[in-house]
Design an enzyme around this catalytic site. Structure first.
Site, mmCIF file in Angstrom:
data_model
loop_
_atom_site.group_PDB
_atom_site.id
_atom_site.type_symbol
_atom_site.label_atom_id
_atom_site.label_comp_id
_atom_site.label_asym_id
_atom_site.label_seq_id
_atom_site.Cartn_x
_atom_site.Cartn_y
_atom_site.Cartn_z
ATOM 1 C CE1 TYR A 1 43.283 42.640 45.893
ATOM 2 C CE2 TYR A 1 43.849 43.822 43.886
ATOM 3 C CZ TYR A 1 42.900 43.320 44.762
ATOM 4 O OH TYR A 1 41.576 43.493 44.497
ATOM 5 C CE LYS B 1 39.841 44.797 46.495
ATOM 6 N NZ LYS B 1 40.002 45.788 45.427
ATOM 7 C CG ASN C 1 45.762 48.347 40.430
ATOM 8 O OD1 ASN C 1 44.950 48.302 41.344
ATOM 9 N ND2 ASN C 1 46.894 47.661 40.442
#
Length: 578
Positions: A105, A177, A471
């Protein structure tokens, strides 16, 4: 008792054999196929003789990962592994989550997206052309049958991970995602679909790049763009009626507008607006609890009034309104937004509809006098005396010592959340915030930071304070999982507030104030179960849960959720003849 609808246990049935089976990442076991499976599925001559365990495969793959010279190379290695063997890929990531999270990510995925046209090997996902809305339905039909897809992530690539317009390369944020949905919440990786809307790009570097893979034209806006969005949503709802529609990294002019238009019609979710707002509100809830303050006493300044900043303001406003049983307009009076023009007031030109509710009477900051020019952050801090300061401005160092200490004059435990990403764009760093406030600041950041030591113990002894990371991955996967399992027809404000309360209830700082305000990604699966439980119960209570037979007891519901979370483990396989 019958297994729950999306049970991830038991044998997998497949008609594939031979090379076709080995080329199906969701089913491929590679060298872990047993002798019996090799005979049954026609693999005997296609694999080396040794039968290895998943652990042996993990040892080999981890060694290969570590041999790569930089994070982008590690990212592309993991992408290649995912395209070959999904169980091995997800297990490797889960077993080494703290080490590889920043590689799969942000920030490394951002680098991969910037270089998408140069590191491209094979396509993944659905590519929709803004000039071909008539082909959207046909394109989505290639993603699977109506019952096959639970979760779709779509982007138009305009505002990617703090690095701006990346055009068609944005497809990788949709992919990333969905990887997080599986890692963090156990959403089945073969029941998801990444989508990119190719609307051109305003990134001149890509337009000048002969290898660029997207439409080579300036970004399309207006009627053609809106037609594509509307066609996409209608087609996705028709093709995959049970799927959650997740919007990711849309530009400021479109993100909130699209969400507001469609959230009363379909189960849509925008992580940049709602996810960021939820995780930030969870940090605020935890900080208020630690500092023994209440939501009704909150006075919040948000520095940076883009989609993230306004999304946070919205979530906080809605929570205040719900908790205090007051209107959203009344709750908005406790929140102050600052952007490039300074404090947003009723005289600020060009306010968006989302910003208007937070606009203040300019005279209240000048003793009733008319005063031209901006009202800056320091002046707002002096007059508002906030107990919460949020940074979503991407202005590095904006929270100066003077500003922070001015804030600390008026509140014993200032709650300060510099959230801009990447790290170099943070409004302040935790080390400074703790030292400027004698260890009293309650801090959460947009990127991970190391613990800070100082003489801040009760008797002046040295202690270590661990800043939290805001986060989104501790909240949006659980929201998505809860929405999927409840088959929610909408994602309501009540479901989002329930998710926030679920995360905040697991704050490590509740047990030890020197610990983070939020749980870390290393504990994200248990957190996702808690969040999903809260979301499902809110969906049932609100009448938007379409799934029948949902358990009502917390322990029973948690087990029902866990049984439907996909695990990275090899399952028995059974051949189904075509």
């Amino acid at each position: 008792m019958a297994p729950p609808p999306l049970s991830a246990k038991g044998p997998l049935k497949t008609p594939y054999t031979g090379v076709e089976l080995l080329n199906t990442p969701y089913l491929n076991k590679g060298t872990a196929f047993t002798v019996e499976e090799r005979h049954e599925f026609g693999l005997t001559s296609l694999l080396p003789s040794a039968v290895h365990s998943l652990q042996q495969q993990l040892d080999r793959a981890w060694g290969q990962y570590q041999s790569r010279g930089d994070d982008l190379s590690r990212n592309t290695f993991l992408t290649s592994l995912k395209e070959q063997n999904e169980v091995l890929y997800y297990r490797l990531v889960l077993d080494h989550l703290s080490d590889v999270f920043s590689v799969v990510y942000t920030p490394t995925e951002g680098e991969a997206i910037e270089n998408y046209s140069h590191i491209f090997r094979r396509p993944e996902g659905i590519f929709l052309n803004v000039h071909e809305p008539g082909k959207v339905d046909e394109a989505l039909s290639k993603g699977g049958n109506p019952e096959d897809i639970d979760y779709i992530v779509v982007t138009d690539g305009e505002e990617i991970l703090g690095i701006g317009d990346q055009g068609v390369g944005g497809v990788l944020i949709s992919v990333a995602k969905l990887v997080l949905m599986t890692i963090c919440a156990g959403v089945h990786p073969n029941r998801v679909l990444p989508v990119v809307l190719d609307c051109g790009t305003n990134n001149q570097k890509h337009l000048d790049d002969p290898l660029y893979l997207g439409l080579r034209e300036k970004r399309v806006r207006g009627e053609a763009y809106d037609t594509l969005i509307d066609t996409y949503i209608k087609s996705a709802r028709k093709r995959f009626p049970k799927a959650i529609l997740h919007f990711e990294d849309f530009g400021l002019t479109n993100a909130r507008r699209i969400l507001d238009k469609y959230r009363s019609e379909a189960p849509v979710f925008n992580d940049d607006v709602q996810g960021t707002g939820c995780v930030t509100l969870a940090a605020i809830f935890a900080a208020l609890d630690v500092s023994k303050q209440q939501l009704k006493d909150l006075r919040m300044v948000v520095f940076g009034a883009g989609s993230a900043g306004v999304g946070i303001a919205d979530q906080v406003r809605d929570a205040i309104a719900a908790r205090q049983n007051i209107s959203k307009e009344a709750a908005a009076k406790q929140i102050y937004l600052i952007d490039k023009p300074g404090l947003l007031t009723t005289e600020t030109e060009g306010l968006s509809a989302a910003q208007e509710i937070f606009a203040k009477d300019p005279q209240e900051f000048h003793g009733g006098e008319q005063k031209k020019g901006q009202t800056g952050l320091l002046e707002v801090i002096k007059q508002v005396k906030p107990n919460v300061l949020i940074g979503t401005s991407t202005v590095p160092g904006a929270f100066t010592q003077e500003i922070v200490q001015e804030m600390a004059k008026h509140t014993p435990r200032p709650i300060i959340l510099p959230l801009s990403n990447p790290t170099r764009l943070h409004e302040a760093v935790p080390k400074d915030l703790y030292h400027w406030t004698d260890g009293q600041a309650l801090v959460a950041t947009g990127s991970p930071f190391a613990a800070v030591k100082g003489p801040w113990g009760e008797h002046g002894e040295e202690i270590e304070i661990v800043p939290a990371e805001c986060n989104n991955s501790v909240v949006f996967p659980g929201i998505g999982l809860g929405a999927v399992l409840s088959r929610a027809k909408l994602i309501t404000d009540e479901m989002l507030v329930a998710a926030v309360e679920g995360v905040a209830s697991l704050s490590p700082a509740k047990e030890d104030p020197a610990m983070p305000l939020l749980p870390g990604v290393d504990a994200v699966r248990p957190v996702s179960v808690r969040v999903a439980r809260c979301v499902i119960l809110a969906a049932v209570k609100g009448g938007v849960a379409m799934q029948e037979g949902i358990p009502t007891g917390e322990a029973e519901l948690d087990e029902w959720i866990r049984q439907q979370m996909w695990e990275a483990e090899y399952r028995e396989m059974k051949l189904v003849r075509k």
